[in-house]
Design a protein around this motif. Sequence first.
Motif, PDB file in Angstrom:
ATOM      1  N   LYS A 227       5.544   2.189  14.899  1.00  0.00           N
ATOM      2  CA  LYS A 227       6.117   3.482  14.304  1.00  0.00           C
ATOM      3  C   LYS A 227       5.316   3.985  13.414  1.00  0.00           C
ATOM      4  N   LEU A 228       4.437   3.113  12.611  1.00  0.00           N
ATOM      5  CA  LEU A 228       3.557   3.544  11.707  1.00  0.00           C
ATOM      6  C   LEU A 228       2.250   4.181  12.242  1.00  0.00           C
ATOM      7  N   PHE A 229       1.752   3.680  13.220  1.00  0.00           N
ATOM      8  CA  PHE A 229       0.464   4.387  13.917  1.00  0.00           C
ATOM      9  C   PHE A 229       0.883   5.708  14.403  1.00  0.00           C
ATOM     10  N   ILE A 230       2.072   5.686  15.222  1.00  0.00           N
ATOM     11  CA  ILE A 230       2.500   6.927  15.686  1.00  0.00           C
ATOM     12  C   ILE A 230       2.529   8.045  14.868  1.00  0.00           C
ATOM     13  N   GLU A 231       3.146   7.831  13.871  1.00  0.00           N
ATOM     14  CA  GLU A 231       3.310   8.733  12.676  1.00  0.00           C
ATOM     15  C   GLU A 231       1.837   9.236  11.969  1.00  0.00           C
ATOM     16  N   PHE A 232       1.032   8.157  12.026  1.00  0.00           N
ATOM     17  CA  PHE A 232      -0.340   8.423  11.554  1.00  0.00           C
ATOM     18  C   PHE A 232      -1.100   9.183  12.499  1.00  0.00           C
ATOM     19  N   TRP A 233      -0.973   9.032  13.972  1.00  0.00           N
ATOM     20  CA  TRP A 233      -1.614   9.849  15.029  1.00  0.00           C
ATOM     21  C   TRP A 233      -0.848  11.226  14.980  1.00  0.00           C
ATOM     22  N   GLU A 234       0.314  11.371  14.715  1.00  0.00           N
ATOM     23  CA  GLU A 234       1.018  12.798  14.744  1.00  0.00           C
ATOM     24  C   GLU A 234       0.391  13.559  13.390  1.00  0.00           C
ATOM     25  N   THR A 235       0.221  12.980  12.516  1.00  0.00           N
ATOM     26  CA  THR A 235      -0.299  13.448  11.356  1.00  0.00           C
ATOM     27  C   THR A 235      -1.689  13.893  11.390  1.00  0.00           C
ATOM     28  N   LEU A 236      -2.511  13.296  12.007  1.00  0.00           N
ATOM     29  CA  LEU A 236      -3.893  13.312  12.329  1.00  0.00           C
ATOM     30  C   LEU A 236      -4.165  14.359  13.148  1.00  0.00           C
ATOM     31  N   PHE A 237      -3.206  14.784  14.198  1.00  0.00           N
ATOM     32  CA  PHE A 237      -3.733  15.810  15.012  1.00  0.00           C
ATOM     33  C   PHE A 237      -2.766  16.785  15.226  1.00  0.00           C
ATOM     34  N   SER A 238      -1.792  16.769  14.239  1.00  0.00           N
ATOM     35  CA  SER A 238      -0.561  17.827  14.219  1.00  0.00           C
ATOM     36  C   SER A 238      -0.074  18.149  15.619  1.00  0.00           C
ATOM     37  N   CYS A 239       0.490  16.973  16.050  1.00  0.00           N
ATOM     38  CA  CYS A 239       1.271  16.988  17.364  1.00  0.00           C
ATOM     39  C   CYS A 239       2.500  16.088  17.278  1.00  0.00           C
ATOM     40  N   LYS A 240       3.210  15.840  18.316  1.00  0.00           N
ATOM     41  CA  LYS A 240       4.222  15.148  18.415  1.00  0.00           C
ATOM     42  C   LYS A 240       4.543  14.568  19.886  1.00  0.00           C
ATOM     43  N   PHE A 241       4.932  13.307  19.510  1.00  0.00           N
ATOM     44  CA  PHE A 241       5.229  12.544  20.776  1.00  0.00           C
ATOM     45  C   PHE A 241       6.517  12.946  21.268  1.00  0.00           C
ATOM     46  N   ASN A 242       6.843  12.942  22.529  1.00  0.00           N
ATOM     47  CA  ASN A 242       8.115  13.176  23.153  1.00  0.00           C
ATOM     48  C   ASN A 242       8.375  14.646  22.718  1.00  0.00           C
TER      49      ASN A 242
ATOM     50  N   PHE B  88       0.863  -1.333   0.053  1.00  0.00           N
ATOM     51  CA  PHE B  88       0.160   0.291  -0.016  1.00  0.00           C
ATOM     52  C   PHE B  88       1.047   1.018  -0.007  1.00  0.00           C
ATOM     53  N   SER B  89       0.207   2.312  -0.501  1.00  0.00           N
ATOM     54  CA  SER B  89       0.977   3.626  -0.139  1.00  0.00           C
ATOM     55  C   SER B  89       0.354   4.466   0.980  1.00  0.00           C
ATOM     56  N   PHE B  90       1.166   4.241   2.137  1.00  0.00           N
ATOM     57  CA  PHE B  90       0.846   4.871   3.290  1.00  0.00           C
ATOM     58  C   PHE B  90       1.321   6.166   3.075  1.00  0.00           C
ATOM     59  N   HIS B  91       2.080   6.549   2.410  1.00  0.00           N
ATOM     60  CA  HIS B  91       2.689   7.659   2.172  1.00  0.00           C
ATOM     61  C   HIS B  91       2.674   8.216   0.838  1.00  0.00           C
ATOM     62  N   SER B  92       2.456   9.392   0.412  1.00  0.00           N
ATOM     63  CA  SER B  92       2.139   9.826  -1.245  1.00  0.00           C
ATOM     64  C   SER B  92       3.302  10.367  -1.711  1.00  0.00           C
TER      65      SER B  92
END
Length: 831
Positions: free
Chosen positions: A328-343, A34-38
């Motif tokens: 890692k994939l879901f963390i990046e997804f969550w950060e993209t979705l809510f415009s935030c960063k963990f740590n 799949f293309s998780f990234h464009s």
Amino acid sequence: MSFSQGDELLCRHIGDPETPQLSKDGDIVLGGIFSFHSRWETKQNSYLHKPLPLQCIRYVELWIEINNSTDLLPGITLGYRMYDTCSSPARGVKVTLALANGNEEVFAPSEAPCTRPAQVQAIMGETSSSPCRAIATVTGPIYFPMISHFATCACLSDKVKYPSFLRTIPSDYYQSRALAQLVKHFGWTWVGAVRTNDDYGNNGMAIFIEAAEQLGICLEYSIYMFRTDPPEKIQKVVNVIKGSTSKVIVAFLSHMDMDVLIHQLSYHNMTGYQWVGSESWIFDSQIAVMDTHHILDGAIGVSIPEAHVSGMKEFILDVKPFISSGSKLFIEFWETLFSCKFNQSNLSDGNKKECTGDEDLFEIQNSFTDMSLMPIFNNVYKAVYAVAHALHNILGCNETCDNKTPLDPLTILQHIRKIRFKTKEGDEVYFNENGDPAAKYEIINWQPTQNGIADFVTVGLYDASLPTERQLYIEKNKTIIWTWNSLQVTTVPLSVCSEKCPPGTRKVLQKGKPVCCYDCIQCAEGEFNSVICEQCPPEFWSNEKRDACVKKETEFLSYEEIMGCLLTAASLFGTCMTCLVACIFFRYRKTPIVRANNAELSFLLLFSLTLCFLCSLTFIGQPSEWSCMLRHTAFGITFVLCISCVLGKTIVVLMAFRATLPGSNVMKWFGPVQQRLSVVGFTLIQVLICILWLTISPPYPFKNFKEFKDKIIIECALGSAIGFWAVLGYIGLLALLCFVLAFLARKLPDNFNEAKFITFSMLIFCAVWITFIPAYVSSPGKFSVAVEIFAILASSFGLLICIFVPKCYIILLKPEKNTKKNMMAKGAQKP
């Protein structure tokens, strides 16, 4: 690559190993690409060091579900290995080889090769057409099943090149034709086209152009672009659109390329274009959110039918367990979705807030949460279940499955091709001979809402399985919003190279331009129509506007018109005049002048002249079958009867003077009986000619369309031209003979020499009919009939006046000369 280590071989892939982004073990493992990234990060390689791995950027929200079922593959667990390719064909091929052979380093006996059975039984993906072509080229020769959920290029239906490729989304062959029919439906014949410069855009647009040409649609331009093109190349696309005259743009673009183009168009504030979109972007809510300048308001296009998979939304939105696992994939997804960063403390970008992991997915609005991608998820769902049903049949599953049944890619592929089942929602899943599903689309219209974000409204359907005239259906009770006036309902916008030609004109193509560009010129006389000037039927003629044919005016010499009235009056006057002369002759029949001029032949001549005057009336009025036969035969017979009488009188004069010679008895050879027989004989010859003419080829009424373009001349066709000229020639022969005899007797010594008057009458007769021939031939229509009537009347009046008026003058005005003594007196002698 392999190398020796003791007595064993170490087998591993050349290059860096590929690790799946998501994986789960199971009895049977399926692969996912799949293309998780464009996009991927562009790098400049120095060729001095080994290139770094491809770095993917720009996250795309996409997920799949694999449901466990007690009815399907009981006791069998399905595992998966999913890779992210960033829409890169090269990366797609690499991860395909990893799915087929695995990434682990394996030690094998020295006599064993490095080949092993496939690690997965089938591959789900890829998302785009170009990567799918590359991957299918690898999987095809080994018949490794590959089912795509979003690759629509018609080229992938070629089973010679891609024998193991299948898909759960219709081919662009049908989408392109649907777009062409949609454009035609709204009357847009002058359009522009923009496409993605890859297999999806190039092949799809090629099919659209072919279908459009068949429907009479012309393209002003067809340009291509790709999201990684330099800005100046994207600007060139914008310039082409800005400089065009067409107001409808067919965009066969991927949603990523459309995103790039919209940004550039927004910069130039290029509103007012009617966009017609492919399924790749027409239902993309993310593009709708980003279209802040309302470039795409009123856009219309085809989309995958809306899908509802029970439990899918809840499953997809339940992402928190994956976040907690540290994926890692879901963390990046969550950060993209809510415009935030963990740590947050470890990041240099202090503008973004820190992610807590407890953010609420239902509070945000995008394509992931509003399930606008559900049709795509549904296609993945169908693909997974298609493989599951095939495996269910191969393993002979009932209450349990035979785990010992060997699995190989070719067997699985053959079973997938044959499956036919219905999902829980009632959708039927099957593949045709090209590995494609049934082609059905919804017609989507972008309608602006109060919050400024377009609403996707279904306004019609397209079903390729129906007959061509019924494939496209636009709902009449649905309001369609157009780009020119998005705030209210308007008529369909116009986009043509040339306005439709008004009635009575025809198209003339403009040199060097497509067939949709033309000038309108008026149809020629006798032609009508608004597209192609057609010739009116023979009995019709075009009106002044050239938009209809009206019945032609029929023309013939009638009694109502002035010329007909005058000729009729002349005919009746001649008849009356002849009757008057006959009455005078009958009243004075015992006088010397009447008796001396052969009273019997005189009365017969007057009768024939009456018939000659009356026969001219048969030439007036609308010709009919009987009138055509009557007018020529009556004319021919009456005139021969008339000339026969004149000829008889001429012969009598000659014989009378011959009889005055001593010892002459010539009159006994041309007495009254012989005179009657000569008249009858000459006339019977003409009667015989007329009978032959009427028998072989008689005259008939004829509609003459050639003489005048806008009139129908109703006239009498001669039938046999030989018959007509034989009748006329016989009359001329008798007239010439009579003229010669009268001319010879003109100076006979008599006080009242009738031969002189006969000579004058025959001179007039011959002059009239000699001039008649060229005048008759050259006169058009009813005028030729008038010329013939005039010739009849003129020659009849000539005979009547020259032969009988001098006699009537003596009878009525000079009775003293009407004596036997005067008639027997010799003419004055010359001194």
